[in-house]
Design a protein around this motif. Sequence first.
Motif, PDB file in Angstrom:
ATOM      1  N   ARG A   1       4.456   9.338 -12.093  1.00 17.36           N
ATOM      2  CA  ARG A   1       5.516   8.637 -12.805  1.00 17.36           C
ATOM      3  C   ARG A   1       5.029   7.255 -13.216  1.00 17.36           C
ATOM      4  O   ARG A   1       4.420   6.530 -12.437  1.00 17.36           O
ATOM      5  N   SER A   2       5.320   6.875 -14.447  1.00 11.60           N
ATOM      6  CA  SER A   2       4.825   5.604 -14.975  1.00 11.60           C
ATOM      7  C   SER A   2       5.516   4.423 -14.314  1.00 11.60           C
ATOM      8  O   SER A   2       6.683   4.495 -13.908  1.00 11.60           O
ATOM      9  N   ASN A   3       4.764   3.330 -14.194  1.00 11.92           N
ATOM     10  CA  ASN A   3       5.282   2.054 -13.684  1.00 11.92           C
ATOM     11  C   ASN A   3       6.053   2.222 -12.370  1.00 11.92           C
ATOM     12  O   ASN A   3       7.160   1.722 -12.204  1.00 11.92           O
ATOM     13  N   SER A   4       5.459   2.940 -11.451  1.00 14.03           N
ATOM     14  CA  SER A   4       6.080   3.171 -10.146  1.00 14.03           C
ATOM     15  C   SER A   4       5.073   2.856  -9.046  1.00 14.03           C
ATOM     16  O   SER A   4       3.887   2.651  -9.305  1.00 14.03           O
ATOM     17  N   ARG A   5       5.560   2.817  -7.815  1.00 19.35           N
ATOM     18  CA  ARG A   5       4.701   2.485  -6.688  1.00 19.35           C
ATOM     19  C   ARG A   5       4.494   3.706  -5.792  1.00 19.35           C
ATOM     20  O   ARG A   5       5.425   4.461  -5.537  1.00 19.35           O
TER      21      ARG A   5
ATOM     22  N   ILE B   1      -5.615   3.541   7.808  1.00 20.02           N
ATOM     23  CA  ILE B   1      -5.514   2.537   6.746  1.00 20.02           C
ATOM     24  C   ILE B   1      -4.367   2.936   5.829  1.00 20.02           C
ATOM     25  O   ILE B   1      -4.179   4.129   5.536  1.00 20.02           O
ATOM     26  N   SER B   2      -3.582   1.982   5.367  1.00 24.90           N
ATOM     27  CA  SER B   2      -2.519   2.275   4.409  1.00 24.90           C
ATOM     28  C   SER B   2      -2.465   1.189   3.347  1.00 24.90           C
ATOM     29  O   SER B   2      -2.633  -0.002   3.653  1.00 24.90           O
ATOM     30  N   HIS B   3      -2.264   1.610   2.099  1.00 24.77           N
ATOM     31  CA  HIS B   3      -2.183   0.703   0.961  1.00 24.77           C
ATOM     32  C   HIS B   3      -1.013   1.128   0.087  1.00 24.77           C
ATOM     33  O   HIS B   3      -0.485   2.236   0.216  1.00 24.77           O
ATOM     34  N   SER B   4      -0.652   0.264  -0.853  1.00 31.59           N
ATOM     35  CA  SER B   4       0.259   0.660  -1.922  1.00 31.59           C
ATOM     36  C   SER B   4      -0.444   0.433  -3.247  1.00 31.59           C
ATOM     37  O   SER B   4      -1.352  -0.401  -3.355  1.00 31.59           O
ATOM     38  N   ALA B   5      -0.049   1.201  -4.254  1.00 27.51           N
ATOM     39  CA  ALA B   5      -0.655   1.088  -5.578  1.00 27.51           C
ATOM     40  C   ALA B   5       0.425   1.263  -6.637  1.00 27.51           C
ATOM     41  O   ALA B   5       1.409   1.988  -6.425  1.00 27.51           O
ATOM     42  N   LEU B   6       0.239   0.614  -7.772  1.00 30.03           N
ATOM     43  CA  LEU B   6       1.168   0.721  -8.891  1.00 30.03           C
ATOM     44  C   LEU B   6       0.573   1.600  -9.979  1.00 30.03           C
ATOM     45  O   LEU B   6      -0.607   1.455 -10.332  1.00 30.03           O
ATOM     46  N   THR B   7       1.358   2.501 -10.504  1.00 30.07           N
ATOM     47  CA  THR B   7       0.915   3.314 -11.628  1.00 30.07           C
ATOM     48  C   THR B   7       1.092   2.520 -12.915  1.00 30.07           C
ATOM     49  O   THR B   7       1.956   1.641 -13.014  1.00 30.07           O
ATOM     50  N   ASP B   8       0.271   2.828 -13.911  1.00 29.73           N
ATOM     51  CA  ASP B   8       0.402   2.136 -15.186  1.00 29.73           C
ATOM     52  C   ASP B   8       1.395   2.865 -16.085  1.00 29.73           C
ATOM     53  O   ASP B   8       2.068   3.818 -15.654  1.00 29.73           O
TER      54      ASP B   8
ATOM     55  N   ASN C   1      -1.209   6.530 -14.525  1.00 22.95           N
ATOM     56  CA  ASN C   1      -2.511   6.532 -13.863  1.00 22.95           C
ATOM     57  C   ASN C   1      -2.561   5.449 -12.781  1.00 22.95           C
ATOM     58  O   ASN C   1      -1.914   4.409 -12.899  1.00 22.95           O
ATOM     59  N   TRP C   2      -3.334   5.700 -11.729  1.00 19.96           N
ATOM     60  CA  TRP C   2      -3.565   4.682 -10.715  1.00 19.96           C
ATOM     61  C   TRP C   2      -4.836   5.013  -9.942  1.00 19.96           C
ATOM     62  O   TRP C   2      -5.335   6.140  -9.994  1.00 19.96           O
TER      63      TRP C   2
ATOM     64  N   VAL D   1      -6.324  12.088   3.086  1.00 13.86           N
ATOM     65  CA  VAL D   1      -5.501  11.124   2.368  1.00 13.86           C
ATOM     66  C   VAL D   1      -4.138  11.733   2.071  1.00 13.86           C
ATOM     67  O   VAL D   1      -4.038  12.904   1.676  1.00 13.86           O
ATOM     68  N   ILE D   2      -3.085  10.938   2.266  1.00  9.01           N
ATOM     69  CA  ILE D   2      -1.722  11.348   1.934  1.00  9.01           C
ATOM     70  C   ILE D   2      -1.118  10.290   1.024  1.00  9.01           C
ATOM     71  O   ILE D   2      -1.201   9.089   1.318  1.00  9.01           O
ATOM     72  N   VAL D   3      -0.519  10.727  -0.072  1.00  9.08           N
ATOM     73  CA  VAL D   3       0.146   9.832  -1.017  1.00  9.08           C
ATOM     74  C   VAL D   3       1.648  10.081  -0.902  1.00  9.08           C
ATOM     75  O   VAL D   3       2.103  11.224  -0.993  1.00  9.08           O
ATOM     76  N   LYS D   4       2.416   9.004  -0.704  1.00 12.69           N
ATOM     77  CA  LYS D   4       3.856   9.122  -0.501  1.00 12.69           C
ATOM     78  C   LYS D   4       4.622   8.226  -1.467  1.00 12.69           C
ATOM     79  O   LYS D   4       4.080   7.255  -2.009  1.00 12.69           O
TER      80      LYS D   4
END
Length: 262
Positions: free
Chosen positions: A170-174, A205-212, A216-217, A239-242
């Motif tokens: 999904r665009s512009n999401s975390r 380890i855990s991070h957050s990322a923003l989609t463009d 894409n991210w 790796v798990i993406v939530k």
Amino acid sequence: MTLRRVPPLLAALLLVGSFALTGTASAAADDPGPGRAEITCDASTGKISTRLTGTWVPGFAYQAEFRLLTGSFVRTDGSLGWVPQFPAVTGTGTGASNGALNIDGYTRDWNASDYLFYTETVQVIVRNSAGAQVSERKATCNRDARTTYTLTCDPATHTISATVSATRYRSNSRVYVEYNRITTYQYTPDSTRWTSWPSSQKPDISHSALTDADGNWSDLGYSYTFKSEPYYYEQTVEVIVKLSDGTIVGRGSDHCVYADGT
């Protein structure tokens, strides 16, 4: 992190690997041991199947209850949700003279082409003939057609690094990315070889990322440099993406060997 001693492993040097699950996927029990649960999400047959296998007590009668523990998906139209519950399936079997055991669990229809991402975890409760629980096993299968998980072992630069790249989110999401590592290492030829397993309490380890705007991210999970060269060193990253509500929307793993002195 749990440490377990393991016998020497025979492995060839693998520098770089990347893994994007798009077809058949299966996994063994999350608790290492000779008896294990298995689940296969088979795109070619359009089936999800489960079983209890491995080495158990010879001549011992077992009853295995197979139950959907959890599952989530993202469809090709972008909609997402949780896999609905269904009745548990119970099977029975007896360990062979060498302890081998195979009990089939549930099998369901599944159309892989409907999903950009799919994950399902089976829980298997194992009981004796009197109905008392003797073990519990879990296994997970994944299909991830939009995320690539890469683990790089590079002896030339003395580094190991893990990265994730993705499209069609999904665009512009975390999103929130969790990394768990399983590492087998041996410092010198005459030292003990150990395997460290990730803690069950939290990710390594855990991070957050923003989609463009295009969905894409990417994320650099970790990168570290060796100060001294080990005799043997291999690693697997899971790796798990939530999403923020805990829904799993990406899942995969990769493996590489940094040093192999065997």
